[in-house]
Structure formats: structure tokens, C-alpha cells
Design an enzyme around this catalytic site. Structure first.
Site, PDB file in Angstrom:
ATOM      1  N   HIS A 119       0.830  -1.211   0.000  1.00 38.88           N
ATOM      2  CA  HIS A 119       0.000   0.000   0.000  1.00 38.88           C
ATOM      3  C   HIS A 119       0.864   1.260   0.000  1.00 38.88           C
ATOM      4  O   HIS A 119       0.363   2.347   0.278  1.00 38.88           O
ATOM      5  CB  HIS A 119      -0.943   0.019   1.216  1.00 38.88           C
ATOM      6  N   CYS A 145       6.646  20.183  -4.960  1.00 38.54           N
ATOM      7  CA  CYS A 145       7.897  19.713  -5.554  1.00 38.54           C
ATOM      8  C   CYS A 145       8.714  20.923  -6.015  1.00 38.54           C
ATOM      9  O   CYS A 145       8.159  22.011  -6.211  1.00 38.54           O
ATOM     10  CB  CYS A 145       7.527  18.826  -6.747  1.00 38.54           C
TER      11      CYS A 145
HETATM   12  C1  BV8 Z   1      -7.826  -2.296  -5.693  1.00 37.33           C
HETATM   13  C2  BV8 Z   1      -4.140   3.699   2.159  1.00 37.33           C
HETATM   14  C3  BV8 Z   1      -8.720  -2.534  -7.810  1.00 37.33           C
HETATM   15  C4  BV8 Z   1      -2.907   4.139   2.788  1.00 37.33           C
HETATM   16  C5  BV8 Z   1      -5.469   1.725   2.246  1.00 37.33           C
HETATM   17  C6  BV8 Z   1     -12.846  -6.903  -3.959  1.00 37.33           C
HETATM   18  C7  BV8 Z   1     -13.896  -7.100  -3.063  1.00 37.33           C
HETATM   19  C8  BV8 Z   1     -14.376  -6.034  -2.276  1.00 37.33           C
HETATM   20  C9  BV8 Z   1     -13.817  -4.748  -2.389  1.00 37.33           C
HETATM   21  C10 BV8 Z   1     -12.796  -4.570  -3.291  1.00 37.33           C
HETATM   22  C11 BV8 Z   1     -12.308  -5.623  -4.071  1.00 37.33           C
HETATM   23  N1  BV8 Z   1     -11.308  -5.154  -4.861  1.00 37.33           N
HETATM   24  C12 BV8 Z   1     -11.154  -3.845  -4.628  1.00 37.33           C
HETATM   25  C13 BV8 Z   1     -12.050  -3.443  -3.673  1.00 37.33           C
HETATM   26  C14 BV8 Z   1     -12.201  -2.084  -3.155  1.00 37.33           C
HETATM   27  C15 BV8 Z   1     -11.217  -1.793  -2.020  1.00 37.33           C
HETATM   28  C16 BV8 Z   1     -11.591  -2.568  -0.786  1.00 37.33           C
HETATM   29  O1  BV8 Z   1     -10.985  -3.587  -0.479  1.00 37.33           O
HETATM   30  N2  BV8 Z   1     -12.554  -2.054  -0.045  1.00 37.33           N
HETATM   31  C17 BV8 Z   1     -12.927  -2.707   1.203  1.00 37.33           C
HETATM   32  C18 BV8 Z   1     -12.994  -1.660   2.323  1.00 37.33           C
HETATM   33  C19 BV8 Z   1     -14.255  -3.407   1.000  1.00 37.33           C
HETATM   34  N3  BV8 Z   1      -9.860  -2.105  -2.398  1.00 37.33           N
HETATM   35  C20 BV8 Z   1      -9.172  -1.217  -3.136  1.00 37.33           C
HETATM   36  O2  BV8 Z   1      -9.663  -0.192  -3.583  1.00 37.33           O
HETATM   37  C21 BV8 Z   1      -7.713  -1.562  -3.425  1.00 37.33           C
HETATM   38  N4  BV8 Z   1      -7.487  -1.343  -4.826  1.00 37.33           N
HETATM   39  O3  BV8 Z   1      -8.129  -3.416  -5.387  1.00 37.33           O
HETATM   40  O4  BV8 Z   1      -7.812  -1.852  -6.972  1.00 37.33           O
HETATM   41  C22 BV8 Z   1      -8.618  -1.877  -9.098  1.00 37.33           C
HETATM   42  C23 BV8 Z   1      -8.425  -2.669 -10.209  1.00 37.33           C
HETATM   43  C24 BV8 Z   1      -8.346  -2.075 -11.426  1.00 37.33           C
HETATM   44  C25 BV8 Z   1      -8.444  -0.679 -11.531  1.00 37.33           C
HETATM   45  C26 BV8 Z   1      -8.627   0.112 -10.402  1.00 37.33           C
HETATM   46  C27 BV8 Z   1      -8.712  -0.481  -9.176  1.00 37.33           C
HETATM   47  C28 BV8 Z   1      -6.789  -0.616  -2.674  1.00 37.33           C
HETATM   48  C29 BV8 Z   1      -6.735  -1.034  -1.225  1.00 37.33           C
HETATM   49  C30 BV8 Z   1      -5.749  -0.137  -0.457  1.00 37.33           C
HETATM   50  C31 BV8 Z   1      -6.503   0.974   0.175  1.00 37.33           C
HETATM   51  N5  BV8 Z   1      -5.598   1.803   0.957  1.00 37.33           N
HETATM   52  N6  BV8 Z   1      -4.687   2.555   2.884  1.00 37.33           N
HETATM   53  C32 BV8 Z   1      -3.216   4.612   4.167  1.00 37.33           C
HETATM   54  O5  BV8 Z   1      -3.652   5.771   4.320  1.00 37.33           O
HETATM   55  O6  BV8 Z   1      -3.011   3.799   5.082  1.00 37.33           O
HETATM   56  S1  BV8 Z   1      -6.290   0.506   3.105  1.00 37.33           S
HETATM   57  C33 BV8 Z   1      -6.110   0.704   4.794  1.00 37.33           C
HETATM   58  O7  BV8 Z   1      -6.751  -0.458   5.354  1.00 37.33           O
HETATM   59  C34 BV8 Z   1      -4.668   0.617   5.278  1.00 37.33           C
HETATM   60  O8  BV8 Z   1      -3.736   0.392   4.242  1.00 37.33           O
HETATM   61  C35 BV8 Z   1      -4.683  -0.593   6.185  1.00 37.33           C
HETATM   62  O9  BV8 Z   1      -3.482  -1.218   6.236  1.00 37.33           O
HETATM   63  C36 BV8 Z   1      -5.719  -1.398   5.517  1.00 37.33           C
HETATM   64  C37 BV8 Z   1      -6.245  -2.590   6.208  1.00 37.33           C
HETATM   65  O10 BV8 Z   1      -6.577  -2.229   7.527  1.00 37.33           O
HETATM   66  P1  BV8 Z   1      -5.872  -3.096   8.684  1.00 37.33           P
HETATM   67  O11 BV8 Z   1      -4.395  -2.982   8.516  1.00 37.33           O
HETATM   68  O12 BV8 Z   1      -6.454  -4.453   8.711  1.00 37.33           O
HETATM   69  O13 BV8 Z   1      -6.257  -2.261   9.982  1.00 37.33           O
HETATM   70  P2  BV8 Z   1      -7.627  -2.375  10.802  1.00 37.33           P
HETATM   71  O14 BV8 Z   1      -7.690  -1.200  11.720  1.00 37.33           O
HETATM   72  O15 BV8 Z   1      -8.759  -2.643   9.876  1.00 37.33           O
HETATM   73  O16 BV8 Z   1      -7.432  -3.698  11.685  1.00 37.33           O
HETATM   74  C38 BV8 Z   1      -6.431  -3.722  12.673  1.00 37.33           C
HETATM   75  C39 BV8 Z   1      -6.446  -5.113  13.270  1.00 37.33           C
HETATM   76  O17 BV8 Z   1      -5.393  -5.207  14.221  1.00 37.33           O
HETATM   77  C40 BV8 Z   1      -7.725  -5.459  14.001  1.00 37.33           C
HETATM   78  O18 BV8 Z   1      -8.150  -6.744  13.611  1.00 37.33           O
HETATM   79  C41 BV8 Z   1      -7.314  -5.466  15.484  1.00 37.33           C
HETATM   80  O19 BV8 Z   1      -8.021  -6.458  16.224  1.00 37.33           O
HETATM   81  C42 BV8 Z   1      -5.875  -5.853  15.374  1.00 37.33           C
HETATM   82  N7  BV8 Z   1      -5.018  -5.408  16.483  1.00 37.33           N
HETATM   83  C43 BV8 Z   1      -5.143  -4.305  17.270  1.00 37.33           C
HETATM   84  N8  BV8 Z   1      -4.109  -4.254  18.153  1.00 37.33           N
HETATM   85  C44 BV8 Z   1      -3.319  -5.334  17.880  1.00 37.33           C
HETATM   86  C45 BV8 Z   1      -3.890  -6.063  16.822  1.00 37.33           C
HETATM   87  N9  BV8 Z   1      -3.350  -7.191  16.338  1.00 37.33           N
HETATM   88  C46 BV8 Z   1      -2.209  -7.608  16.893  1.00 37.33           C
HETATM   89  N10 BV8 Z   1      -1.581  -6.966  17.908  1.00 37.33           N
HETATM   90  C47 BV8 Z   1      -2.104  -5.832  18.434  1.00 37.33           C
HETATM   91  N11 BV8 Z   1      -1.473  -5.191  19.450  1.00 37.33           N
HETATM   92 ZN    ZN Z   2       7.751  17.733  -9.652  1.00 38.60          ZN
END
Ligand code: BV8
Ligand code: ZN
Length: 243
Positions: A119, A145
Site C-alpha cells: 500500500h 515539488c
Molecule cells: C484495488 C491507504 C482494484 C494508505 C489503504 C474486492 C472485493 C471487495 C472490495 C474490493 C475488491 N477489490 C477492490 C475493492 C475495493 C477496495 C476494498 O478492499 N474495499 C474494502 C474496504 C471493502 N480495495 C481497493 O480499492 C484496493 N485497490 O483493489 O484496486 C482496481 C483494479 C483495477 C483498476 C482500479 C482499481 C486498494 C486497497 C488499499 C486501500 N488503501 N490505505 C493509508 O492511508 O493507510 S487501506 C487501509 O486499510 C490501510 O492500508 C490498512 O493497512 C488497511 C487494512 O486495515 P488493517 O491494517 O487491517 O487495519 P484495521 O484497523 O482494519 O485492523 C487492525 C487489526 O489489528 C484489528 O483486527 C485489530 O483487532 C488488530 N489489532 C489491534 N491491536 C493489535 C492487533 N493485532 C495484533 N496486535 C495488536 N497489538
Molecule cells: Zn515535480
């Protein structure tokens, strides 16, 4: 010591190819809020308002305010034992790769080299005009830039495609690994959320490290219900005793 921990330590010791997928939870112990947890980053902000190209086009100052706030947290803290033990494991096991959804750059900072940042990284920015990439300056307001073009965080937003080479290599590793560990991710964001099912379909042992159940827990053979900054050092100490 917990037999499930020993099972994972033994699998690591015997593994030819291990893939570790990390999410925001592995940086929680560094004081970086996760996205969807109680202290979640998304709670304070509507994700549609921030992590999309449309949001940036509409209001670059707001999106930069959010990233500068996060960058301040990241620069003001450091990798935690989850990152440092993973870097040690990478040194000890030549077949271990990390694919991370995190953009804080902490795995690289902790020394991991077989690392795929699918990402991107908020530590880097890129120019909308000339494409130059440079370290993100920690400063209020929108950074520009030297060519005069506006900079954007070098991260993958929703609706944007992942870096092709990193995604391709992640999929190959998921198909060929014999051990897959998912740590600190809710398993909600695609395509990363599908990696464990690909590994399981190819016969890999699948392990989830998370204090609570997730959207992908049902695909894990072993559930280590704990915090990554505690679980990884516990696994490491078992391996150390094996020496
Ligand atoms: C793409 C940006 C296609 C940077 C992020 C298929 C099916 C459904 C939807 C889609 C699909 N394909 C595409 C999609 C749409 C979308 C998507 O997935 N939507 C979801 C919400 C339904 N995906 C996209 O758009 C992706 N692009 O597939 O392109 C395409 C093809 C052709 C042409 C055009 C496009 C792009 C996905 C990337 C998005 N960018 N971030 C930033 O600002 O960070 S995503 C964002 O969520 C972050 O990157 C983050 O890393 C990511 C996932 O979140 P998690 O890391 O899991 O964090 P979260 O808070 O959710 O969970 C934390 C966990 O930790 C919890 O479970 C908690 O219990 C646990 N925890 C807490 N403390 C601890 C712990 N675990 C261990 N130890 C601890 N101490
Ligand atoms: Zn530039």
C-alpha cells in the site's frame, strides 16, 4: 509454553517459504492508532473523505492534514518488538517474506529487507506533475515539488491499483508458501485479504495473530489470540531455546 506457539515455532524452523502479512495492529504498540479499532483512525475521519483520489482532488489540504498528523505520530515513535522480532526472523530464515498493508515504514526501519509494501509508504511522497519521489516533509499545509507540482502521499488509495510488481510477488509467495502468518489485520481490504485463502488452498499452514476474531479467522488453522508485540517475542524465545 503454549503448544500452539510451539507449533508455529516448529513450522517456522522447518519452513522453506514463509509469508507474513501485517496490518495496522502490528504498529498499535508503537502508539499508532489502527483504522477500525476503538481508537480507530477512520472513526475520527470518514474514510471516503480521505483515502481516495477523489477526496484528494476535492480537498488536498484536508487529506494532507490527516497524513501529516499520522506522519507526526510515526516520526515521534518507533518500531516495536513485533517489527524487530520479524526483522530478526527475516535474518535467520532466508525464506521469510513480509507483505505489509502498513504505510508507516516501520518494517523497513526495523531492518526487514525481504519486504513488500503493497500500500506504499507515507514516509515517501510523489509529485503529481513530474512523478519525482522524495521523503515526505513533516510540515503543515500542502507540500510542493521543486518543479512547482503538488506532492501527494506515495500510498495506494481505495480505487487505486496496487504496485504491480509487489502485488505479483505477493500472489506468487501466497501460492508457494508452506507457512502463512497474518498479524494485526482485520482482513477487510482487498486484494490483501485474499492472500491467506490462496495460501490455504495450496496447503500452507495458516496462522492468525490477533487479540480478536477477524473476517478471515475461519481460514486460519492456528489462532494465536494475543498482541503481536507479545506473540512474536514469545515465538522467538522458543526458537532461541531450540538453538
Ligand atoms: C484495488 C491507504 C482494484 C494508505 C489503504 C474486492 C472485493 C471487495 C472490495 C474490493 C475488491 N477489490 C477492490 C475493492 C475495493 C477496495 C476494498 O478492499 N474495499 C474494502 C474496504 C471493502 N480495495 C481497493 O480499492 C484496493 N485497490 O483493489 O484496486 C482496481 C483494479 C483495477 C483498476 C482500479 C482499481 C486498494 C486497497 C488499499 C486501500 N488503501 N490505505 C493509508 O492511508 O493507510 S487501506 C487501509 O486499510 C490501510 O492500508 C490498512 O493497512 C488497511 C487494512 O486495515 P488493517 O491494517 O487491517 O487495519 P484495521 O484497523 O482494519 O485492523 C487492525 C487489526 O489489528 C484489528 O483486527 C485489530 O483487532 C488488530 N489489532 C489491534 N491491536 C493489535 C492487533 N493485532 C495484533 N496486535 C495488536 N497489538
Ligand atoms: Zn515535480
Amino acid at each position: 509454553m503454549h503448544t500452539e506457539f510451539q507449533r508455529v515455532a516448529t513450522a517456522l524452523d522447518r519452513s522453506a517459504v514463509t509469508l507474513v502479512l501485517t496490518g495496522a495492529g502490528v504498529s498499535a504498540a508503537s502508539g499508532i492508532p489502527t483504522f477500525r479499532g476503538a481508537d480507530g483512525l477512520w472513526r475520527k475521519y470518514r474514510v471516503e473523505e480521505l483515502a481516495t483520489p477523489g477526496a484528494f482532488h476535492r480537498d488536498p489540504a484536508l487529506v494532507w492534514e490527516w497524513y501529516q498528523w499520522r506522519l507526526g505520530l510515526v516520526r515521534g515513535s518507533a518500531p516495536n518488538p513485533a517489527h524487530t522480532v520479524l526483522a530478526e526472523l527475516g535474518t535467520r530464515f532466508a525464506g521469510l517474506w513480509i507483505v505489509t498493508q502498513n504505510v508507516d515504514g516501520y518494517h523497513r526501519q526495523a531492518g526487514s529487507r525481504r519486504l513488500l509494501e503493497i500500500h506504499g509508504s507515507l514516509q515517501r511522497s510523489r509529485c503529481l506533475e513530474c512523478g519525482t519521489r522524495k521523503p515526505t516533509p513533516l510540515q503543515p499545509g500542502i507540500p510542493y515539488c521543486s518543479c512547482g507540482g503538488m506532492l501527494r502521499p506515495d500510498v495506494v488509495w481505495f480505487g487505486e491499483t496496487l504496485p504491480v510488481a509487489a502485488l505479483q510477488q505477493s500472489l506468487e509467495l501466497a501460492q508457494n508458501c508452506d507457512l502463512f502468518i497474518t498479524a494485526g489485520t482485520s482482513g477487510l481490504v482487498e486484494p490483501a485479504a485474499s492472500f491467506m485463502s490462496i495460501a490455504a488452498a495450496n496447503g500452507a499452514l495458516t496462522v492468525e495473530i490477533n487479540p480478536i476474531p477477524t473476517a478471515v479467522s475461519n481460514q486460519a488453522t492456528v489462532l494465536l489470540r494475543g498482541e503481536a508485540d507479545q506473540v512474536f517475542p514469545a515465538i522467538w524465545s522458543i526458537l532461541e531455546d531450540k538453538i
